[in-house]
Design a protein around this motif. Structure first.
Motif, PDB file in Angstrom:
ATOM      1  N   GLU A   1       6.007   1.442  12.647  1.00 34.51           N
ATOM      2  CA  GLU A   1       4.666   0.878  12.742  1.00 34.51           C
ATOM      3  C   GLU A   1       4.714  -0.614  13.092  1.00 34.51           C
ATOM      4  O   GLU A   1       5.658  -1.322  12.714  1.00 34.51           O
ATOM      5  CB  GLU A   1       3.918   1.067  11.435  1.00 34.51           C
ATOM      6  CG  GLU A   1       3.558   2.509  11.134  1.00 34.51           C
ATOM      7  CD  GLU A   1       2.601   3.092  12.163  1.00 34.51           C
ATOM      8  OE1 GLU A   1       1.719   2.338  12.640  1.00 34.51           O
ATOM      9  OE2 GLU A   1       2.737   4.278  12.499  1.00 34.51           O
TER      10      GLU A   1
ATOM     11  N   SER B   1       2.039  -0.690   7.018  1.00 34.37           N
ATOM     12  CA  SER B   1       2.813   0.481   6.648  1.00 34.37           C
ATOM     13  C   SER B   1       4.278   0.122   6.446  1.00 34.37           C
ATOM     14  O   SER B   1       4.821  -0.759   7.112  1.00 34.37           O
ATOM     15  CB  SER B   1       2.696   1.549   7.744  1.00 34.37           C
ATOM     16  OG  SER B   1       3.600   2.608   7.508  1.00 34.37           O
ATOM     17  N   LYS B   2       4.923   0.861   5.524  1.00 33.95           N
ATOM     18  CA  LYS B   2       6.353   0.640   5.331  1.00 33.95           C
ATOM     19  C   LYS B   2       7.193   1.410   6.355  1.00 33.95           C
ATOM     20  O   LYS B   2       8.408   1.268   6.389  1.00 33.95           O
ATOM     21  CB  LYS B   2       6.768   1.029   3.919  1.00 33.95           C
ATOM     22  CG  LYS B   2       6.766   2.517   3.620  1.00 33.95           C
ATOM     23  CD  LYS B   2       7.317   2.763   2.221  1.00 33.95           C
ATOM     24  CE  LYS B   2       7.397   4.248   1.895  1.00 33.95           C
ATOM     25  NZ  LYS B   2       7.948   4.482   0.547  1.00 33.95           N
ATOM     26  N   ASP B   3       6.523   2.195   7.203  1.00 30.35           N
ATOM     27  CA  ASP B   3       7.214   2.921   8.264  1.00 30.35           C
ATOM     28  C   ASP B   3       7.773   1.915   9.274  1.00 30.35           C
ATOM     29  O   ASP B   3       7.037   1.095   9.827  1.00 30.35           O
ATOM     30  CB  ASP B   3       6.231   3.868   8.957  1.00 30.35           C
ATOM     31  CG  ASP B   3       6.913   4.803   9.956  1.00 30.35           C
ATOM     32  OD1 ASP B   3       7.987   4.449  10.472  1.00 30.35           O
ATOM     33  OD2 ASP B   3       6.346   5.878  10.227  1.00 30.35           O
TER      34      ASP B   3
ATOM     35  N   THR C   1      -2.219  -5.384   4.592  1.00 34.29           N
ATOM     36  CA  THR C   1      -2.086  -3.948   4.791  1.00 34.29           C
ATOM     37  C   THR C   1      -1.120  -3.722   5.943  1.00 34.29           C
ATOM     38  O   THR C   1      -1.370  -4.153   7.077  1.00 34.29           O
ATOM     39  CB  THR C   1      -3.439  -3.288   5.114  1.00 34.29           C
ATOM     40  OG1 THR C   1      -4.364  -3.562   4.053  1.00 34.29           O
ATOM     41  CG2 THR C   1      -3.278  -1.782   5.281  1.00 34.29           C
TER      42      THR C   1
ATOM     43  N   ASP D   1       0.803  -1.226   0.000  1.00 38.18           N
ATOM     44  CA  ASP D   1       0.000   0.000   0.000  1.00 38.18           C
ATOM     45  C   ASP D   1       0.833   1.273   0.000  1.00 38.18           C
ATOM     46  O   ASP D   1       0.503   2.245  -0.687  1.00 38.18           O
ATOM     47  CB  ASP D   1      -0.934   0.016   1.227  1.00 38.18           C
ATOM     48  CG  ASP D   1      -2.008  -1.049   1.095  1.00 38.18           C
ATOM     49  OD1 ASP D   1      -2.936  -0.833   0.320  1.00 38.18           O
ATOM     50  OD2 ASP D   1      -1.880  -2.105   1.742  1.00 38.18           O
ATOM     51  N   ASP D   2       1.894   1.287   0.775  1.00 40.69           N
ATOM     52  CA  ASP D   2       2.690   2.505   0.899  1.00 40.69           C
ATOM     53  C   ASP D   2       3.757   2.628  -0.180  1.00 40.69           C
ATOM     54  O   ASP D   2       4.548   3.572  -0.172  1.00 40.69           O
ATOM     55  CB  ASP D   2       3.388   2.536   2.270  1.00 40.69           C
ATOM     56  CG  ASP D   2       2.425   2.982   3.364  1.00 40.69           C
ATOM     57  OD1 ASP D   2       1.254   3.196   3.039  1.00 40.69           O
ATOM     58  OD2 ASP D   2       2.843   3.100   4.518  1.00 40.69           O
ATOM     59  N   TYR D   3       3.813   1.667  -1.100  1.00 42.25           N
ATOM     60  CA  TYR D   3       4.839   1.677  -2.138  1.00 42.25           C
ATOM     61  C   TYR D   3       4.212   2.068  -3.480  1.00 42.25           C
ATOM     62  O   TYR D   3       3.080   1.695  -3.782  1.00 42.25           O
ATOM     63  CB  TYR D   3       5.483   0.293  -2.280  1.00 42.25           C
ATOM     64  CG  TYR D   3       6.298  -0.140  -1.089  1.00 42.25           C
ATOM     65  CD1 TYR D   3       7.650   0.164  -0.992  1.00 42.25           C
ATOM     66  CD2 TYR D   3       5.720  -0.875  -0.054  1.00 42.25           C
ATOM     67  CE1 TYR D   3       8.407  -0.247   0.095  1.00 42.25           C
ATOM     68  CE2 TYR D   3       6.461  -1.290   1.043  1.00 42.25           C
ATOM     69  CZ  TYR D   3       7.811  -0.974   1.110  1.00 42.25           C
ATOM     70  OH  TYR D   3       8.549  -1.379   2.189  1.00 42.25           O
ATOM     71  N   ASP D   4       4.970   2.774  -4.292  1.00 41.49           N
ATOM     72  CA  ASP D   4       4.527   2.990  -5.666  1.00 41.49           C
ATOM     73  C   ASP D   4       5.297   2.036  -6.571  1.00 41.49           C
ATOM     74  O   ASP D   4       6.174   1.300  -6.128  1.00 41.49           O
ATOM     75  CB  ASP D   4       4.714   4.445  -6.094  1.00 41.49           C
ATOM     76  CG  ASP D   4       6.166   4.912  -5.964  1.00 41.49           C
ATOM     77  OD1 ASP D   4       7.077   4.104  -6.252  1.00 41.49           O
ATOM     78  OD2 ASP D   4       6.375   6.076  -5.591  1.00 41.49           O
TER      79      ASP D   4
END
Length: 671
Positions: free
Chosen positions: A651, A646-648, A644, A576-579
């Motif tokens: 988290e 986060s790539k943080d 789902t 989700d957090d990646y393009d």
């Protein structure tokens, strides 16, 4: 080091008979007078008659811990004893001078065997070295024991004679590996396994006449001198000392026998405490050299017990614990993983070799009785010193098994694979690695040693680089970096790698933290693994390409965007957090260019490998988290639709969305 003469053992009859054997023993006293007249032909006859009475085959064959080179590998990669027909077939080949070393044959035909030849395509040095382990000697002895056909005795005598006259003993200034036929590891293997078996088989045959017996014992003495004075390290030293001890016990008429035996046993006692972790793993951390440690100590313990010599009190307890490692480590099919320079030994087969030493061990009773008697091991086992972990749902062939390497680099034969993960499910080791290749300088060998052939992470296409500044930590009691928490529903494993990535072309710095959640009981889902990887750059303004590799031994593979299905194993990642520029997937199989990737070694022989799939996810950035699910599906498919997370790196939440609309949330901080 090629010989300049071909004269047999360097020891002269005069020195051998007058200085090296105990002429006070009954049966040898007559030699004193024969020496005075220099009638060495008569000395040989008297000595051979004495030798035939001196050997104690009843003690030697009372119980056996096996031959160091005596097993062969079956189609599943498991070591086993060859069948009678196979032994006879191989013995017939040996009679015709058809020799095999390192999986490569050489047919010498009517010519004598050239013990310094090398038929390999790239001059693989192990070929002449391992030829001198004399596996064919043992094969001929086994064939003779089955058939009593004298031709096998004559064939063995002829091979020995050709070898002893070509491969002269080097001087004592020659290092452990500085010769083709007298490497100290081969000296130990010959004397600790093959040669005792052969001489106790053939010593009364017509083929082993007084000349062969005398030259045999001269050569054995030369082996003893070399092993006493020149040593290798690690597993070499164990094989060397086992060989020296066998010489000292079996050939007790040598004047040096007592000195050699004390030295060998003292060294083995010291190395036992130095080389074996409290958790039972030999410090090279391979399932092959674990077996070498078991074999050498088991053979020595058996030898001393058979000949009524009191062994070190630690030998039995350490050997027992080293064998138990295989029971705890075994995949559901009974094979142990081939970690580092390892081998897929059959755990039951290893136990069977040594159960005579430990008849009351309940784990051994359990595995030998096909799990009907004795005490089953716990499902999970943590090797706290080695830093290796095994998690499983049970002990049947259909159970799921996970292996994680979160610890030490080992003292030798290491692969650059910390944080590597393996998975067995639905009757197969589906998530695998490359295995062990031949010890040559080929691209194949370099591939198997590298991070690239394992299920871990590369940074900017660089693999782990522990070898550069490696120094063995002598603290064998040290607890590893592996952390764990085991429970009924979810087992948690974690460790980190921060020792640099690179090669001779360059290097880079990053920190990789990996956490593995083994989810066993969750909403009717099959047992599966969640892998949480955190990558940290050395500085905030430094971005890297991180490559997450998964090697899959599958017949087929399909992709759906970033999700992979290899046979029954499903791989899903949090995206989700990646393009599209910062997370991508590449799959290859049997690739040679621009780099070797996607291969599995069937054995450690040259060119014996096959293609497998490698799925590599590449993420670009600074500090990031990637969550991967490894789900072994069934005929209903994979019930997990999406991850789902986060790539943080800070988290901790992970949400799994199921096909039926339900969600499952995991919080790392609460596990």
């Amino acid at each position: 080091m090629y010989p300049t003469t071909f004269s047999g053992p360097l020891l002269s009859d005069k020195i051998f008979f007058s200085q090296l054997i105990n002429l006070e023993l009954d049966g040898l006293k007559e030699i004193k007078e024969l020496i005075k007249s220099e009638d060495y032909k008569a000395c040989r006859k008297v000595f051979a008659a004495f030798f035939r009475e001196f050997l104690e085959p009843d003690k030697y064959f009372k119980s056996s811990a096996g031959n160091l080179e005596g097993n062969s590998m079956d189609e599943n990669g498991s070591y086993r004893l060859p069948t009678n027909d196979e032994i006879i077939n191989e013995a017939e080949k040996a009679c015709r001078h058809y020799m095999v070393s390192c999986g490569t044959p050489c047919d010498f035909g009517e010519k004598k065997v050239d013990w310094y030849s090398n038929p390999t395509y790239n001059g693989y040095k192990e070929w002449p070295w391992q030829l001198s382990r004399h596996a064919e000697f043992s094969t001929l002895a086994s064939a003779y024991n089955m058939t009593k056909n004298e031709k096998y005795a004559f064939a063995c005598a002829e091979l020995f004679d050709s070898c002893v006259k070509q491969a002269e003993a080097p001087d004592l200034n020659t290092g452990p590996g500085e010769t083709l036929s007298w490497r100290t590891i081969e000296c130990g293997i010959r004397q600790g396994g093959c040669w005792p078996y052969v001489i106790h088989t053939f010593y009364k045959t017509e083929a082993f006449n007084e000349d062969i017996i005398t030259d045999w014992c001269k050569s054995v003495y030369e082996h003893g001198e070399r092993l006493f004075n020149v040593h290798g390290g690690n597993n070499w030293l164990l094989m060397e000392m086992n060989g020296l001890a066998h010489i000292a016990v079996i050939y007790g008429f040598f004047k040096e026998s007592k000195v050699w035996l004390k030295f060998a046993c003292d060294t083995m006692s010291r190395e036992l405490i130095r080389q074996v972790y409290p958790d039972g793993f030999q410090y090279e951390l391979t399932t092959d050299y674990q077996h070498v440690a078991i074999t050498t100590y088991g053979a020595l313990l058996t030898l001393l017990t058979n000949y009524n010599i009191e062994p070190d009190k630690n030998f039995a307890s350490y050997v027992e614990k080293m064998i138990e490692v295989y029971v705890h480590l075994a995949e559901p099919d009974g094979l142990v993983p081939d970690i580092n320079d390892g081998m897929k030994y059959n755990a039951k087969g290893v136990v069977a070799e040594y159960v005579h030493l430990f008849p009351e061990n309940q784990l051994f009773k359990w595995i030998l009785s096909d799990k009907k008697e004795g005490t089953a091991p716990e499902y999970n086992h943590i090797f706290e010193n080695a830093g290796l972990a095994v998690l499983r749902t049970g002990h049947s062939k259909n159970d799921t098994w996970v292996f994680f390497d979160g610890g030490e680099f080992g003292a030798g034969h290491q692969h650059e694979d910390k944080l590597n993960l393996l998975m067995y499910a639905n009757g197969k080791l589906i998530l695998t690695e490359s295995g062990k290749y031949a010890y040559d300088a080929s691209v194949e060998s370099k591939y198997t040693l590298s991070s690239r052939s394992h299920n871990t992470v590369r940074v900017d296409n660089f693999g782990q680089f522990r070898r550069k500044n490696y120094k063995w930590n002598e603290n064998i009691d040290k607890i590893s970096d592996l952390k764990y928490k085991l429970s009924e529903n979810i087992d948690v494993l974690s460790s980190f790698y921060d020792e640099g990535y690179g090669n001779r072309r360059g290097e880079t710095t990053a920190r990789h933290e990996r956490k593995v959640l083994f989810v066993k009981n969750e909403k009717n889902l099959s047992p599966f693994a969640i892998v949480i990887d955190r990558l940290y750059s050395a500085s905030e303004d430094e971005n890297h390409f991180y490559g997450f590799m998964w090697h899959l031994d599958a017949e087929s593979l399909s992709m759906n965007k970033l999700n992979v299905k290899a046979d029954f194993l499903n791989i899903l990642v949090s995206e989700d957090d990646y393009d599209m520029r910062s997370l991508s997937l590449n799959v290859c199989r049997g690739q040679m260019f621009p780099e070797m990737q996607g291969f599995f070694c069937n054995s450690h022989n040259q060119r014996d490998y096959r293609p497998i799939y490698c799925a590599e996810y590449k993420a670009y950035g600074n500090n990031l988290r990637l969550v991967t699910v490894l789900y072994p599906g069934d005929e209903k498919g994979c019930p997990i639709k999406k991850i789902t997370a986060s790539k943080d790196v800070k988290e901790t939440l992970i949400t799994l969305s199921l096909e039926n609309g339900e969600t499952i949330i995991f919080d790392e901080s609460k596990l």
